[in-house]
Scaffold this motif. Structure first.
Motif, PDB file in Angstrom:
ATOM      1  N   ILE A   3      50.190  44.493  22.373  1.00  0.00           N
ATOM      2  CA  ILE A   3      49.793  44.191  23.855  1.00  0.00           C
ATOM      3  C   ILE A   3      50.363  45.115  24.852  1.00  0.00           C
ATOM      4  O   ILE A   3      51.521  45.310  24.962  1.00  0.00           O
ATOM      5  N   THR A   4      49.517  45.666  25.691  1.00  0.00           N
ATOM      6  CA  THR A   4      50.104  46.708  26.705  1.00  0.00           C
ATOM      7  C   THR A   4      49.497  46.490  27.873  1.00  0.00           C
ATOM      8  O   THR A   4      48.545  45.802  28.218  1.00  0.00           O
ATOM      9  N   GLN A   5      50.172  46.969  28.930  1.00  0.00           N
ATOM     10  CA  GLN A   5      49.809  46.759  30.333  1.00  0.00           C
ATOM     11  C   GLN A   5      48.651  47.618  30.909  1.00  0.00           C
ATOM     12  O   GLN A   5      48.692  48.696  30.638  1.00  0.00           O
ATOM     13  N   GLN A   6      47.641  46.935  31.482  1.00  0.00           N
ATOM     14  CA  GLN A   6      46.348  47.823  31.825  1.00  0.00           C
ATOM     15  C   GLN A   6      46.026  47.709  33.309  1.00  0.00           C
ATOM     16  O   GLN A   6      46.541  46.533  33.880  1.00  0.00           O
ATOM     17  N   LEU A   7      45.719  48.648  34.002  1.00  0.00           N
ATOM     18  CA  LEU A   7      45.326  48.506  35.141  1.00  0.00           C
ATOM     19  C   LEU A   7      44.013  49.019  35.544  1.00  0.00           C
ATOM     20  O   LEU A   7      43.592  50.034  34.808  1.00  0.00           O
ATOM     21  N   ALA A   8      43.211  48.639  36.634  1.00  0.00           N
ATOM     22  CA  ALA A   8      41.969  48.880  36.797  1.00  0.00           C
ATOM     23  C   ALA A   8      41.654  49.139  38.429  1.00  0.00           C
ATOM     24  O   ALA A   8      42.250  48.280  39.203  1.00  0.00           O
ATOM     25  N   ARG A   9      41.355  50.234  38.583  1.00  0.00           N
ATOM     26  CA  ARG A   9      40.987  50.437  40.134  1.00  0.00           C
ATOM     27  C   ARG A   9      39.432  49.959  40.533  1.00  0.00           C
ATOM     28  O   ARG A   9      38.764  50.032  39.813  1.00  0.00           O
ATOM     29  N   VAL A  10      39.497  48.771  41.290  1.00  0.00           N
ATOM     30  CA  VAL A  10      38.067  48.452  41.694  1.00  0.00           C
ATOM     31  C   VAL A  10      37.955  48.279  43.128  1.00  0.00           C
ATOM     32  O   VAL A  10      38.831  48.407  43.884  1.00  0.00           O
ATOM     33  N   SER A  11      36.619  48.381  43.335  1.00  0.00           N
ATOM     34  CA  SER A  11      36.194  48.001  44.892  1.00  0.00           C
ATOM     35  C   SER A  11      36.506  46.697  45.456  1.00  0.00           C
ATOM     36  O   SER A  11      36.731  45.619  44.539  1.00  0.00           O
ATOM     37  N   ALA A  12      36.606  46.536  46.622  1.00  0.00           N
ATOM     38  CA  ALA A  12      36.781  45.218  47.277  1.00  0.00           C
ATOM     39  C   ALA A  12      35.540  44.263  46.752  1.00  0.00           C
ATOM     40  O   ALA A  12      35.932  42.883  46.496  1.00  0.00           O
ATOM     41  N   GLU A  13      34.421  44.574  46.730  1.00  0.00           N
ATOM     42  CA  GLU A  13      33.552  43.856  46.284  1.00  0.00           C
ATOM     43  C   GLU A  13      33.422  43.497  44.686  1.00  0.00           C
ATOM     44  O   GLU A  13      33.352  42.148  44.564  1.00  0.00           O
ATOM     45  N   GLN A  14      33.774  44.132  43.925  1.00  0.00           N
ATOM     46  CA  GLN A  14      34.186  43.909  42.627  1.00  0.00           C
ATOM     47  C   GLN A  14      35.381  42.767  42.406  1.00  0.00           C
ATOM     48  O   GLN A  14      35.262  41.883  41.732  1.00  0.00           O
ATOM     49  N   LEU A  15      36.445  42.982  43.203  1.00  0.00           N
ATOM     50  CA  LEU A  15      37.358  42.078  43.207  1.00  0.00           C
ATOM     51  C   LEU A  15      37.309  40.789  43.666  1.00  0.00           C
ATOM     52  O   LEU A  15      37.280  39.666  42.957  1.00  0.00           O
ATOM     53  N   ALA A  16      36.350  40.803  44.699  1.00  0.00           N
ATOM     54  CA  ALA A  16      35.972  39.290  45.053  1.00  0.00           C
ATOM     55  C   ALA A  16      34.729  38.701  44.200  1.00  0.00           C
ATOM     56  O   ALA A  16      35.074  37.612  44.031  1.00  0.00           O
ATOM     57  N   ALA A  17      34.233  39.473  43.563  1.00  0.00           N
ATOM     58  CA  ALA A  17      33.037  38.842  42.471  1.00  0.00           C
ATOM     59  C   ALA A  17      34.215  38.304  41.236  1.00  0.00           C
ATOM     60  O   ALA A  17      34.025  37.235  40.696  1.00  0.00           O
ATOM     61  N   CYS A  18      35.241  39.009  40.934  1.00  0.00           N
ATOM     62  CA  CYS A  18      36.082  38.548  39.932  1.00  0.00           C
ATOM     63  C   CYS A  18      37.023  37.393  40.210  1.00  0.00           C
ATOM     64  O   CYS A  18      37.343  36.679  39.562  1.00  0.00           O
ATOM     65  N   ARG A  19      37.334  37.201  41.545  1.00  0.00           N
ATOM     66  CA  ARG A  19      37.900  35.971  42.300  1.00  0.00           C
ATOM     67  C   ARG A  19      36.993  34.565  41.922  1.00  0.00           C
ATOM     68  O   ARG A  19      37.465  33.630  41.708  1.00  0.00           O
ATOM     69  N   GLN A  20      35.580  35.066  42.346  1.00  0.00           N
ATOM     70  CA  GLN A  20      34.659  33.947  41.987  1.00  0.00           C
ATOM     71  C   GLN A  20      34.162  33.607  40.628  1.00  0.00           C
ATOM     72  O   GLN A  20      33.882  32.603  40.307  1.00  0.00           O
ATOM     73  N   SER A  21      34.281  34.532  39.676  1.00  0.00           N
ATOM     74  CA  SER A  21      33.765  34.421  38.262  1.00  0.00           C
ATOM     75  C   SER A  21      34.499  34.979  37.466  1.00  0.00           C
ATOM     76  O   SER A  21      34.977  36.176  37.489  1.00  0.00           O
ATOM     77  N   ALA A  22      35.052  33.915  36.381  1.00  0.00           N
ATOM     78  CA  ALA A  22      35.835  34.576  35.369  1.00  0.00           C
ATOM     79  C   ALA A  22      35.121  35.378  34.228  1.00  0.00           C
ATOM     80  O   ALA A  22      35.780  36.213  33.769  1.00  0.00           O
ATOM     81  N   ASP A  23      33.711  35.315  34.404  1.00  0.00           N
ATOM     82  CA  ASP A  23      33.168  35.998  33.460  1.00  0.00           C
ATOM     83  C   ASP A  23      33.132  37.557  33.949  1.00  0.00           C
ATOM     84  O   ASP A  23      32.855  38.612  33.347  1.00  0.00           O
TER      85      ASP A  23
END
Length: 169
Positions: A3-23
């Motif tokens: 198990i290792t730490q991961q980071l992803a750069r995402v747009s504000a739109e992608q982050l908003a979509a992730c906040r709304q949907s676990a999928d």
């Protein structure tokens, strides 16, 4: 499975979509989106400990912690998603916070901090918070490399006005 730490750069739109949907968040955490990723391995806790030993300024220390832990959980529903690491919720930093973190990390020179690493390998393991099997010089190289990657990752995210999502995989 490590198990290792991961980071992803995402747009504000992608982050908003992730906040709304676990999928949608699962797409980021499953490396399915067109995002930039970095694997920090196990370096985060060791970097934090070494910075503490070096007496790094509290403001910059706080920036490192934010860089490694994020500010807020992205989507609590994702904790119930299959194949997640429940103990480590997926967190994020909005683009404004990313810019603050990137600026603070630029103020630190890795080699100046790594001199705080004890010269005795057994002490380094205990103080560094890392069960390291290589030589002392390899540990310094490992931590310097991962700090440089972390700093560069945040610098690029800030330059592109992106958010950062963090999780353990």
């Amino acid at each position: 499975m490590a198990i290792t730490q991961q980071l992803a750069r995402v747009s504000a739109e992608q982050l908003a979509a992730c906040r709304q949907s676990a999928d949608e968040l699962d797409k980021v955490c499953s490396f399915e989106l067109q995002s930039d990723y970095v694997d920090l391995d196990w370096a985060g806790s060791a970097l934090t400990r070494i910075w503490e030993l070096a007496g790094v300024d509290a403001r910059i220390m706080a920036a490192l912690r934010r860089a490694l832990h994020g500010d807020t959980e992205v989507n609590a529903a994702y904790r119930d998603h299959p194949d997640t690491v429940w103990e480590h919720p997926v967190t994020a930093l909005e683009s404004a916070a990313v810019a603050q973190v990137a600026g603070a990390l630029q103020e630190v020179e890795a080699q100046a901090v790594l001199v705080a690493l004890p010269s005795n390998l057994h002490e380094a393991r205990a103080d560094g918070g890392l069960d390291w099997k290589g030589s002392e010089s390899d540990l310094r190289k490992y931590l310097a490399r991962h700090f440089t990657v972390l700093r560069s990752f945040y610098e690029e995210a800030a330059r592109r006005d992106l958010a950062v999502v963090l999780w353990w995989d």
